[in-house]
Structures are given as C-alpha cells and as structure tokens.
Design an enzyme around this catalytic site. Structure first.
Site, mmCIF file in Angstrom:
data_model
loop_
_atom_site.group_PDB
_atom_site.id
_atom_site.type_symbol
_atom_site.label_atom_id
_atom_site.label_comp_id
_atom_site.label_asym_id
_atom_site.label_seq_id
_atom_site.Cartn_x
_atom_site.Cartn_y
_atom_site.Cartn_z
ATOM 1 N NE ARG A 61 47.857 23.695 57.870
ATOM 2 C CZ ARG A 61 48.442 24.826 57.463
ATOM 3 N NH1 ARG A 61 49.587 24.781 56.820
ATOM 4 N NH2 ARG A 61 47.880 26.001 57.688
ATOM 5 N N GLY A 251 56.483 54.850 97.906
ATOM 6 C CA GLY A 251 55.101 55.180 98.247
ATOM 7 C C GLY A 251 54.882 56.649 98.550
ATOM 8 C CD GLU A 308 53.386 52.314 92.735
ATOM 9 O OE1 GLU A 308 52.487 51.699 92.128
ATOM 10 O OE2 GLU A 308 54.579 52.270 92.383
ATOM 11 C CB ALA A 331 64.610 38.164 102.965
ATOM 12 C CG HIS A 373 51.691 55.677 90.878
ATOM 13 N ND1 HIS A 373 52.183 56.746 91.585
ATOM 14 C CD2 HIS A 373 50.369 55.911 90.721
ATOM 15 C CE1 HIS A 373 51.192 57.604 91.834
ATOM 16 N NE2 HIS A 373 50.086 57.126 91.328
ATOM 17 N NE ARG A 378 58.673 47.417 87.899
ATOM 18 C CZ ARG A 378 59.412 47.673 88.980
ATOM 19 N NH1 ARG A 378 58.879 47.559 90.176
ATOM 20 N NH2 ARG A 378 60.663 48.042 88.850
#
Lengths: 451, 457
Positions: A61, A251, A308, A331, A373, A378
C-alpha cells in the site's frame, strides 16, 4: 527427492517439513502484533532451514500510495481506498505465488489485517488453486495498555507517520483501528471449524488451536506458544580464552588460560554492574565455559547442546595441521562453511538443529547469560539478528566480548561490550582461494596469529 | 566403592537430560478432567510414559484403582449415582488417599510430576485439589478431554472398558449398557472448566480427540512441553516397525560404531526386509534411516522413498569407536568398568551416553507420534531407546533391551499400551548383545570384563 540421496551435500533436514508449501495468514485489528509475529516467525523458520518470506500488505500500500494522508484512507466507505487496498492484496498474493511455486519457497507469511470472512475466503480459494496449505494466525487483544505500548513501539516510527508528532500519530492511528472494528469478523469456532488456525489471545495468555494438519504447523504452534514480549535482555559471550585457543588449536576440552581466568573475573564485575533481575546463567558441558561461569558465583545450568561444534578428525588441530593432513577437507569447508561437515564431526547446519531446543527455551526465558563457544554463538546470534546461512559461519564473535541483545520493535538491539582483557583472535575469514588445488599459502592466508 | 571422576560428578550435578535444565522447581500436579470414556487414562499413561522417558520422574494416580481396592467388587453403575451417599463417601476418601500418595511421591520419592487421573468433573472437586496443591506449593495443570462423538466413545468403551476388572464377569452387552449408565451419572453434575471463571487456571482443553485445543496460561517449560506433546499424539490405528540395519562388516569383526557397509548376509537381510514389508501390505509407509551407510543401504533395498535423520545415528562411542570389546578392555579398562556400572548414564570420552541418545531422539519420537505407518531402520543403541519409549522400560533396563540383527519389531498401539510382534527374517547374523557381566569393579580381571562379549571373527 529425499529418498536416495547421498548424505554429504544434501540439505538434509530431519523431516520433509512441507510437501506442499504453506501459506500463513495473519488475522487481527491493527496494533495486535501481526507484523511482530510475522517477522519473528519468518526469522525462526529461516533459521531452522525452512525457506520463508513475509509479505506485508501495508508495504504494498505504501508503494502504491506514496503518501499517507490520514486514517480516512481506511474508512470502510472509501471506495477508492478499498479498490487500492484490494489491488495491493492481490499484488501481494501474486508475489506469494511466485515465491512458493517458482522460487522454491516453502512458507509464505501473508501479513495483513484479513479481518473479514470474505477476504479470508478469497485467500483460501487462492491457496486451493495453487496447492498451498493455509494456516491462520489470529491475534486478539483488548488490553488498552498493550495496544498503546504497541503503537508507541512500532507505529510512531512507521513511514506513515514520519511527518507527525506523537500525539497526532496516536490519534490518527486509533481512528484507523476504528475503521476496521465494525467489519471485523474474528475466526469463529463453529463457522471456521474446518480451517487450520491458532487464535492468540491477550498476548499469549490463551490459545485456541484448530486442526493442525502437519509437522510444520505443529512446530509453528509450538513456537508461537513459547514466545513472549516481556522486556528482557539476552547476554551472549564465549568462555574465557582457553589453553588451546592460545595454541591456535580448534575444539578440544581445555581449561582457561590466565587471561581467560581474568576475563571470568571481569565478567563477574560486568554482570554485577548490570544489576539484572533474576539472571539465569547457562553454559555448555565443556570445562572452559563451566570454569568461566564458576567465577560468577551464581548457580548455572549446563547444556550439552551448547557444546562447541564437533570438529571430528580435526579436533585439537591447528589450521596448519588441518591443511597438512586434510587439504581437501579444508578447501571444501571454505567452499561451503555452513553445510560442510567435518569427517566424524558436525556442520554448522547440524549445530543449528541441535541448538533449536536452546533457542526455544531462550524464547521462554527472560534475563539470561549464555556462556558458550565461537560456532555456537554464531548460530545463536544469527537467529537473533536474522543472518543468512552464508553469513552465519563468518559472524564476528571475539573472545572476551559480551553481546547484549535487547528485543526492540521488530528486531533486536545489540550492544557489544569488550571487557578489556587481551586474548588471541580466533576468527578465520574466508580466504580468497577456496579451490581444492590451492597452495598451502593461499589456504592459510587468513589464519589468525597464535603461539 | 569407587567414586566417579570428580569432573564427571560435577557434570552430572546439573540436569543431565541436558536440553531441559530445571524442569520444575516446584513439582507439578497434572489433573485430568472429563466424563468417563474420554481418554483420560489413555492420556495419563501416555504422558507419564513420555515424561519418564525424557527424564522427568512422573507417576500416575488413578482414582478408579483406589476405588477398586476399597470396594473390591463392582456391582453396577448405581455405585456412581450422585445420590448414593455411602458411595460418595468412599469416592471422596479414595480421592483423598490418592492425593496423600501424590504428596508422598513428591516429598519422599523425588517425583517431579504426578498425574491425577480421575473424572474431576465438578468445580467442587477441582477446588479441593487446587487448595491441596496451593498448600503444598505444587503447580497445577488441568487436562480436560471433551468429546461427544458417540462412535469414538463406543470404540473407547470396547477397547478399554470391557477388559476392565469392573466388567470381568459381564458379557459385552451388559457391560456396555452399564457403562453408559455410569457416564450418565456423571453427566448431570459435570461442569467443564469455565473459560471465563477459571481464566486464572493453567489448562488445556482437548476437543474431539485433538481436532481443537484451548490452552490457557502455560506457566513454565514442562507445561509447554506437555502441551506440545499432547498436541502431537493421535489415536488413528497404525503400526511402527523398528529394525536395525542389516549385519555390517564391522559387526562381523566385533567392532563397535564406525560407518561400514553391509556384509553379504546384511544385504540378504535388506532384501528379506523388502519382501517382508511388501507382505505386510501397509498403506502409506514412511521409511526413516540414519545418515550412516548401513541403514541407508538397508533401506535402499526396500525400494521406497526414505528420509535420513542424523538424530538416528548410532551412539557415538568417542575414543572407543571401531574398537572391539577386547581392545576397549586393553586400552580403557577403567572406562569399560564404569560403563558396566551405569550403562545408561555413562558417557564415552568424546562420545555419548544412552542418556544423551534419548535427548537427541526426542524429536524423532515426537515426529513418530505425529506419523502413522513408519519403518525405522536404525541401530542397536538407538533402537533400545525407541523401544524403551514405546514399551515403558526404565533407564536401567533400556541399555540391555534385546534388539538382535535381522529382526523386525512391529509395534501396534492398543488399549493403554503397545502390542509387540517380533519377526526374525531367517538370515543368520552375529550376535551383538553384551550382557552386564557379574563383576563391574574397576579392579576386575580382563576375563571377568570380557565374560559376556559375544563371538566374532
């Protein structure tokens, strides 16, 4: 689709949440929390991996009208206004169809008043034509204080009222609400008994739940029944610097370094200064968070779910060692850090799934400090700040820094407090070269310094 | 007596069903409400079973039981007539006795939740319970079941009332007739929870076996979990098939954990499983596996779409992964003994405990409750946890439940429990079941430790 797929790269969720897409439809007078619920629900569903998008008809609107003059636009006898509003709803539904049928969305939240049976009938028909399931979320509230607080929190800052002062805005908005009141037909236990819905009354004091037909609706109901709007703050921090942190190893289950212990003391002081009412403290079951909490001198609860991320075969290695022994894995992780699962370990995606009960309980709680952790923090932060899966694994959660999250309006205010105790940096950014053939140098380009 | 490692002690101090820290500071009294044959006892038993399984000590108190103990022989419905003063006295006394036992359960037996299973259909009776709870500091949560569908009620009566001790010497028609009169005795004085007058109470009203729910004032975590559970269960007939993967390569070698593929016999089993499933002629069967090769390979043979759950992965044996029991004894003799001392709570270093497993399987159970016909292809420890849930086995029995390879368990809910049918599909396999040895002392000989290890290559 989910049948014979190879485990590694599938977005394998626990269960096929939705076979057909779901259209969630909000219902309620203005200032009843529909947009608050829509945004929160959308954020939650996306976080747990269900692609969800909200469609706020008010937005449509505003795009159509450009300038909002006054409540008169919403008068039930304003033919021109009604025409525009109907068009906006149709336009939004078209976008819903696009999202659910073409773009691969699984849930769409149609956020509008939808206060008449007629309007809802139109939507149900639309959904039937497109093969969407419909679930209504109605918010009913008559508490004038709650409504007033609502208006102050989110309406005064709305684009509609940018040029008004508070009193004018409130007055206009109250008249706006009145425009809807006479034609409001709440979901009816008898007339609407074949619909699937939840009616939320008085900000969650009472719920009426009708015909929950599948898993996703059941989860939505559970979520809606656990959220609240009582003001509170959530404090997130990591454990103090650990011995393995100093060595640049990931770790493990080491204890705090000297600086980590110092941080714990500073944390205690900080918490005391915050003067928080009834603060709950949660830790993981790993030494470093427990040691940090012990210093606070208050009771705390341990959650294994807050442990963790399990780095599997890479546990307790330095990044240099991971590159040496598992260059391919290293990778692959950089290519898709969210979904990548360490061999015999976990992925961020797995973490989110195991943190879901923590989030659910965080929603129920009030003032709370979570000592956890890096990867865990995150994930939790991504939930509160609505970060996407690509951003999540790169969120900055440095040691010795407390984040104070306070829900405000439709989101979360974040205050970051560094407690003044030095520590190593454990944040490794995505390097430029994520190719499996990359050189060792390229791979280790972003590894933070350590002993 | 050996004290557990101090670290582990502290770790166990706080709640170990990890995801639900302090379930209840004060104990919770759940109070059923509803006319006879509305599923109160069904719900009570099921809820009690679920709460115990997730680690919340719960007990149910069925007032009908107390009445049967007091009255010995049930004559007929006249006992329940509202003007039968003598009977009223007895019934009140039974309710009081049950409440007294609730109190004892909370104070002396560390119970956390008590389910008070009775009709509780009058405001007066509920007021008595509320003030009892208030006095003792218990939270109260009501569960009211409302249903007026005659078919459901008749089915209910058939399923659970005919077999009741009250009707053991009656024929079916007599029993049905009497029970219906019994219901009428309550109906006249039945006052459902009032949404206006009782708005301060915490309750859930279940309408028509779950078509609609009204939830009022959920106070805390445990009530929220209870509501979620109640909203996910159903009574549609269905069967749950539980099976392990076919025999794996590591099974043959006597090694635990790992992620190996099927042995030749395991593959044979997968095919036999497919044939078995076909022969069962199940409508709309869902198939679930873990993320491990051996369950996936097994499901592949069944030839229907399957869903993979990471939560169904086998227990993580941490540092003991892929070891034989002999190697565990050699390398970690103390851990091996500690595990035998408390197999449910023992957590492998860098691994999991059965208790952790239960926690991660809870969403699986919740979804199993929502589903209808399901085949779950999983692992030994996982299957023990699931089986313990369905068959109401306590924590000390759970880790020793027998779940042999190449055997399908078919669970069919009936009455208040679960019928179990076991199908060995006639393909030989190693035995992977290790009984608790006699000597669990950490100073024991290797011989004694390995006394119950099953054979392997």
């Amino acid at each position: 689709m989910r049948g014979s797929c190879h485990p590694k790269n599938t977005r394998d969720r626990a269960v096929c949440m939705t076979n057909c897409p779901t259209l969630i439809v909000t219902v309620g007078l203005p200032a009843r929390g529909k947009t608050y619920i829509s945004k929160k629900l959308t954020r939650y569903l996306n976080w747990i991996g269900v692609p969800t998008k909200e469609f706020n008809v008010g937005q449509y609107r505003r795009e159509c009208l450009k300038i909002y003059k006054s409540f008169e636009f919403f008068r039930p006898d304003n033919e021109e206004g009604l025409k525009i509003r109907r068009q906006c709803a149709t336009s939004a539904l078209n976008d819903v169809r696009q999202y659910l049928s073409v773009e691969g969305g699984q849930v769409a939240v149609f956020d509008a008043t939808n206060t008449t049976r007629e309007r809802r009938g139109t939507i149900v028909k639309f959904a039937e034509q497109n093969g969407f399931k419909v679930f209504f979320v109605e918010s009913v509230c008559e508490d004038p204080e709650v409504i007033a607080q609502n208006i102050v929190q989110v309406k005064l800052g709305s684009p509609d009222y940018i040029h008004c002062n508070s009193e004018e805005a409130i007055e206009d908005f109250m008249k706006r609400i009145k425009c809807y009141e006479s034609s409001y037909q709440p979901l009816d236990e008898v007339l609407d008994r074949d619909l699937s819905y939840i009616k939320i009354m008085d900000v969650g004091r009472r719920y009426l739940v009708n015909r929950v037909v599948d898993h996703i609706q059941s989860r939505i109901v559970y979520y809606l029944m656990n959220i609240h709007i009582t003001p509170r703050s959530i404090y997130l921090c990591r454990h103090g610097e650990s011995d393995l942190n100093i060595k640049g190893r990931i770790g493990g289950d080491s204890g705090l370094s000297a600086r980590g212990k110092e941080f714990a003391k500073h944390l205690r002081k900080f918490i005391q200064e915050q003067n928080i009412k009834d603060l709950k403290v949660w830790t993981s079951q790993m030494k470093r968070t427990i040691q940090t909490a012990e210093c606070l001198g208050a009771p705390y609860e341990q959650w294994k779910s807050l442990n963790e991320i399990d780095a599997g075969v890479c546990e307790e290695m330095m990044y240099e060692e991971i590159q040496e022994h598992y260059p391919l894995e290293f990778a692959l992780r950089d290519q898709d850090k969210y979904r990548y699962r360490y061999p015999k370990g976990e992925s961020y995606e797995d973490l989110v799934q195991r943190l879901e009960p923590v989030i659910m309980e965080l929603e129920r709680q009030e003032n709370i400090l979570v000592i956890c952790h890096q990867a865990v923090m995150r994930c939790l932060l991504a939930y509160f700040l609505d970060k996407t899966a690509d951003e999540l694994p790169y969120l900055n959660c440095p040691l010795h820094t407390v984040l104070k999250l306070t829900p405000v309006a439709y989101g979360c205010k974040v205050e970051s407090v560094y407690l003044g105790v030095d520590s190593v940096n454990t944040h490794r950014d995505r390097p430029e070269n994520v190719n499996v053939q990359r050189s060792t140098e390229d791979a280790l380009q972003t590894v933070p310094a350590h002993f | 007596m050996e004290f557990p490692h101090p670290e582990r002690m502290r770790l166990r101090r706080c709640d170990s069903a990890a995801s639900v820290p302090q379930f209840c500071n004060s104990p919770t009294l759940i109070v059923m409400v509803g006319l006879p044959a509305r599923g109160k006892t069904y719900i009570s038993k099921k809820l009690t079973r679920y709460l115990n399984w997730i680690g919340v000590p719960t007990k149910m108190f069925n007032v009908g039981q107390y009445r049967r103990e007091a009255v010995k022989i049930y004559k007929n419905f006249e006992f329940f007539k509202p003007d039968n003063e003598e009977a009223m006295r007895i019934r009140k006394a039974c309710a009081a006795a049950a409440l007294k036992d609730v109190s004892a359960y909370f104070t002396k037996e560390q119970g956390q939740v008590a389910v008070f299973d009775a009709t509780n259909t009058t405001k007066e009776r509920r007021a008595v319970i509320i003030s009892f709870a208030k006095e003792k500091g218990y939270k109260v949560f009501f569960i009211e079941s409302i249903c007026d569908n005659p078919e459901i009620i008749a089915e209910n009566i058939k399923q659970v009332k005919f077999g009741s001790p009250d009707y053991v010497d009656r024929d079916i028609d007599e029993a049905m007739e009497d029970f219906i009169q019994r219901i009428e005795c309550y109906r006249a004085n039945y006052i459902p929870i009032d949404d206006e007058k009782d708005r301060k109470l915490s309750y859930i009203k279940i309408f028509d076996v779950g078509s609609t729910y009204l939830v009022n004032r959920v106070q805390d975590h445990i009530q929220s979990r209870i509501v979620y559970y109640l909203m996910n269960i159903h009574v549609t007939p269905r069967s749950i098939y539980l099976s392990r993967h076919g025999e794996s390569e590591l099974n043959l070698l006597g090694r635990i954990g790992g992620d190996s593929g099927l042995s030749p016999r395991g593959l044979k089993y997968a095919n036999a499983l497919a044939a078995f499933i076909r022969s069962q002629k199940i409508t709309d069967l869902k198939v679930w596996t873990s993320h491990m090769k051996r369950t996936i390979q097994t499901a592949e043979a069944v030839g229907v779409q399957y869903e993979q759950w990471k939560a169904l992965n086998e227990i993580d044996a941490g540092v003991c992964e892929e070891l034989t029991y002999e190697e565990i004894q050699e390398n970690f003799p103390e851990e091996f003994a500690l595990r035998d001392q408390d197999k449910y709570r023992y957590r492998y270093p860098k691994g999991e405990s059965y208790e952790d497993l239960v926690h991660r399987l809870e969403p699986v159970i919740m979804e199993l409750e929502r589903q209808e016909n399901v085949l779950v292809v999983c692992h030994q420890a996982v299957m023990r946890c699931l089986l313990a849930y369905f068959l109401d086995k306590p924590a000390d029995e759970l880790p020793y439940l027998r779940c042999p390879l190449h055997t399908v368990l078919k669970l069919t809910p009936i009455a208040y429990g679960c019928k179990v049918e076991s199908f060995f599909l006639n393909i030989e396999a190693v035995n992977t079941h290790r009984e608790r040895p006699v000597n669990v002392n950490i100073n024991r000989d290797p011989d004694e430790a390995l006394q119950t290890v099953p054979d392997h290559i």
